[in-house]
Design an enzyme around this catalytic site. Structure first.
Site, PDB file in Angstrom:
ATOM      1  N   LYS A  70       0.816  -1.222   0.000  1.00 27.67           N
ATOM      2  CA  LYS A  70       0.000   0.000   0.000  1.00 27.67           C
ATOM      3  C   LYS A  70       0.851   1.274   0.000  1.00 27.67           C
ATOM      4  CE  LYS A  70      -4.453  -1.621   1.745  1.00 27.67           C
ATOM      5  NZ  LYS A  70      -5.521  -1.444   2.741  1.00 27.67           N
ATOM      6  N   ASP A 107     -10.648   3.061   1.369  1.00 27.16           N
ATOM      7  CA  ASP A 107     -10.960   2.425   2.663  1.00 27.16           C
ATOM      8  C   ASP A 107     -11.850   3.307   3.535  1.00 27.16           C
ATOM      9  OD1 ASP A 107      -9.709  -0.012   2.314  1.00 27.16           O
ATOM     10  OD2 ASP A 107      -7.800   0.658   3.134  1.00 27.16           O
TER      11      ASP A 107
HETATM   12  N1  LIG Z   1     -12.628  -4.180   6.711  1.00 28.29           N
HETATM   13  C1  LIG Z   1     -11.741  -3.749   5.817  1.00 28.29           C
HETATM   14  O1  LIG Z   1     -12.048  -3.524   4.655  1.00 28.29           O
HETATM   15  C2  LIG Z   1     -10.322  -3.483   6.259  1.00 28.29           C
HETATM   16  C3  LIG Z   1      -9.497  -2.646   5.496  1.00 28.29           C
HETATM   17  C4  LIG Z   1      -8.187  -2.393   5.932  1.00 28.29           C
HETATM   18  C5  LIG Z   1      -7.732  -3.023   7.095  1.00 28.29           C
HETATM   19  N2  LIG Z   1      -8.558  -3.828   7.792  1.00 28.29           N
HETATM   20  C6  LIG Z   1      -8.089  -4.488   9.035  1.00 28.29           C
HETATM   21  O2  LIG Z   1      -7.628  -3.478   9.920  1.00 28.29           O
HETATM   22  C7  LIG Z   1      -6.598  -3.997  10.759  1.00 28.29           C
HETATM   23  C8  LIG Z   1      -5.448  -3.008  10.821  1.00 28.29           C
HETATM   24  O3  LIG Z   1      -4.869  -2.884   9.521  1.00 28.29           O
HETATM   25  P1  LIG Z   1      -3.671  -1.856   9.232  1.00 28.29           P
HETATM   26  O4  LIG Z   1      -3.395  -1.953   7.780  1.00 28.29           O
HETATM   27  O5  LIG Z   1      -3.947  -0.531   9.829  1.00 28.29           O
HETATM   28  O6  LIG Z   1      -2.467  -2.537  10.051  1.00 28.29           O
HETATM   29  P2  LIG Z   1      -1.159  -1.812  10.633  1.00 28.29           P
HETATM   30  O7  LIG Z   1      -0.826  -0.601   9.866  1.00 28.29           O
HETATM   31  O8  LIG Z   1      -0.161  -2.918  10.798  1.00 28.29           O
HETATM   32  O9  LIG Z   1      -1.635  -1.341  12.111  1.00 28.29           O
HETATM   33  C9  LIG Z   1      -1.900  -2.296  13.108  1.00 28.29           C
HETATM   34  C10 LIG Z   1      -2.518  -1.594  14.326  1.00 28.29           C
HETATM   35  O10 LIG Z   1      -2.848  -2.601  15.284  1.00 28.29           O
HETATM   36  C11 LIG Z   1      -2.130  -2.339  16.508  1.00 28.29           C
HETATM   37  N3  LIG Z   1      -1.718  -3.587  17.122  1.00 28.29           N
HETATM   38  C12 LIG Z   1      -1.225  -4.686  16.476  1.00 28.29           C
HETATM   39  N4  LIG Z   1      -0.938  -5.656  17.379  1.00 28.29           N
HETATM   40  C13 LIG Z   1      -1.224  -5.136  18.612  1.00 28.29           C
HETATM   41  C14 LIG Z   1      -1.149  -5.647  19.947  1.00 28.29           C
HETATM   42  N5  LIG Z   1      -0.685  -6.889  20.193  1.00 28.29           N
HETATM   43  N6  LIG Z   1      -1.552  -4.847  20.963  1.00 28.29           N
HETATM   44  C15 LIG Z   1      -2.033  -3.596  20.727  1.00 28.29           C
HETATM   45  N7  LIG Z   1      -2.133  -3.055  19.485  1.00 28.29           N
HETATM   46  C16 LIG Z   1      -1.738  -3.827  18.444  1.00 28.29           C
HETATM   47  C17 LIG Z   1      -0.947  -1.501  16.103  1.00 28.29           C
HETATM   48  O11 LIG Z   1      -0.478  -0.775  17.228  1.00 28.29           O
HETATM   49  P3  LIG Z   1       1.062  -0.212  17.255  1.00 28.29           P
HETATM   50  O12 LIG Z   1       1.061   1.036  16.415  1.00 28.29           O
HETATM   51  O13 LIG Z   1       1.295   0.045  18.695  1.00 28.29           O
HETATM   52  O14 LIG Z   1       1.928  -1.304  16.672  1.00 28.29           O
HETATM   53  C18 LIG Z   1      -1.574  -0.601  15.005  1.00 28.29           C
HETATM   54  O15 LIG Z   1      -2.331   0.429  15.589  1.00 28.29           O
HETATM   55  C19 LIG Z   1      -6.242  -5.366  10.176  1.00 28.29           C
HETATM   56  O16 LIG Z   1      -6.824  -6.365  10.975  1.00 28.29           O
HETATM   57  C20 LIG Z   1      -6.885  -5.380   8.794  1.00 28.29           C
HETATM   58  O17 LIG Z   1      -7.304  -6.668   8.392  1.00 28.29           O
HETATM   59  C21 LIG Z   1      -9.843  -4.076   7.409  1.00 28.29           C
END
Ligand SMILES: NC(=O)c1ccc[n+]([C@@H]2O[C@H](COP(=O)([O-])OP(=O)(O)OC[C@H]3O[C@@H](n4cnc5c(N)ncnc54)[C@H](OP(=O)(O)O)[C@@H]3O)[C@@H](O)[C@H]2O)c1
Length: 276
Positions: A70, A107
């Site tokens: 991305k 998104d």
């Molecule tokens: N429904 C949809 O269409 C859609 C679209 C996009 C994404 N999503 C979902 O959204 C989620 C996030 O995606 P992303 O792209 O934003 O991922 P990302 O950039 O990797 O961000 C992950 C987030 O989760 C937090 N996190 C991860 N593990 C953690 C833990 N053990 N304890 C506390 N916080 C934790 C991270 O906190 P830190 O900053 O502290 O690491 C960060 O805020 C994913 O599950 C993805 O599948 C869904």
């Protein structure tokens, strides 16, 4: 069945086998009887820029982009939509004349549509997370008139950096510090609660009774957060709606029809996702 004149698009990611995008775009292509195909396009990070140029040369209309590309997609585009600039990421590529690549991020738009008419201007929101999805969601909420967004994230400096990037009425709170009083909308935009990840442990008791709880995680469909919200009688919105809606603008740009994220589509895609 496709002819030699078929319009082509697909999804670039690594891995890509888990993606539901071919299923949902395939449903729309069949539903509208289009001479078109939407393909899984597994590409490793180092090969991504060359793959995009190759697709444009091959006459593809464009592609979706998922992990880990991305940010690379954002950098590679010749032009970007304002919402892609705001989100700092690109999930939809549209190829134009001479292979010109325009990047969009759908998104946040998809998230807003998934709320099913809940007016985000009615009160403050709390967004859990500060990653790419949190940024797209928070930016969309602010741009739609949400009066205040509070970011809550494990890494506080990351949330602070996101708040600075977003500008406007955004604040940062720490986990457990009770930012939920008066909150109209709570959104989980972390990966917590996803299959294989730790559960999201968050006390919903301080939420007002008319608050809406949304979880953008969609595997499983009914996350522990949504189950806890429903148990309290709160309105719960799952992440599948966002997935379905975010796909619509790309389909329109490539194939010329803005498709519906209706119940029939939801049933097709939900059948491929565990409920709990
Ligand atoms: N429904 C949809 O269409 C859609 C679209 C996009 C994404 N999503 C979902 O959204 C989620 C996030 O995606 P992303 O792209 O934003 O991922 P990302 O950039 O990797 O961000 C992950 C987030 O989760 C937090 N996190 C991860 N593990 C953690 C833990 N053990 N304890 C506390 N916080 C934790 C991270 O906190 P830190 O900053 O502290 O690491 C960060 O805020 C994913 O599950 C993805 O599948 C869904």
């Amino acid at each position: 069945m496709i002819t030699a004149a078929a319009r082509l698009a697909g999804i670039l990611g690594w891995p890509v086998a888990h993606s539901r995008s071919p299923l949902l775009h395939g449903h729309w292509i069949a539903r509208h009887g289009l001479d078109a195909a939407y393909l899984p396009l597994p590409v490793r990070a180092h090969a991504f820029p060359a793959a995009v140029r190759a697709l444009a040369s091959l006459g593809f209309r464009g592609a979706n982009v998922t992990l880990p590309h991305k940010e690379a997609a954002f950098a590679l585009c010749d032009a970007r939509t304002p919402r892609a600039e705001r989100a700092g990421a690109v999930n939809t590529l549209v190829f134009g004349e001479g292979g010109r690549v325009t990047g969009d991020c759908t998104d946040g738009w998809g998230f807003l549509r998934s709320l099913g008419g809940v007016p985000v201007a009615r009160g403050p929101a709390v967004v859990l997370g500060a990653g790419g999805a949190a940024r797209a969601v928070a930016a969309a909420l602010l741009d739609e008139g949400c009066p205040r967004v509070t970011l809550v994230n494990r890494s506080v400096p990351r949330a602070e950096a996101l708040a600075r990037a977003l500008g406007g009425p955004v604040e940062v709170a720490v986990m457990g510090a009770g930012p939920l009083e008066g909150c109209a909308l709570l959104v989980n935009a972390t990966s917590l609660g996803m299959r294989g990840q730790p559960p999201l442990e968050f006390d919903l008791a301080p939420l007002p009774p008319d608050a809406v709880v949304a979880d953008i995680v969609y595997v499983p469909l009914e996350t522990p957060l949504l189950a806890a919200a429903r148990a309290r009688g709160l309105r719960a919105v799952d992440g599948l709606g966002m997935l379905l809606h975010q796909a619509r603008p790309g389909f329109e740009a490539w194939f010329g029809i803005l498709p519906e994220a209706d119940e029939a589509l939801r049933r097709v895609v939900a059948a491929d996702i565990p409920l709990r």
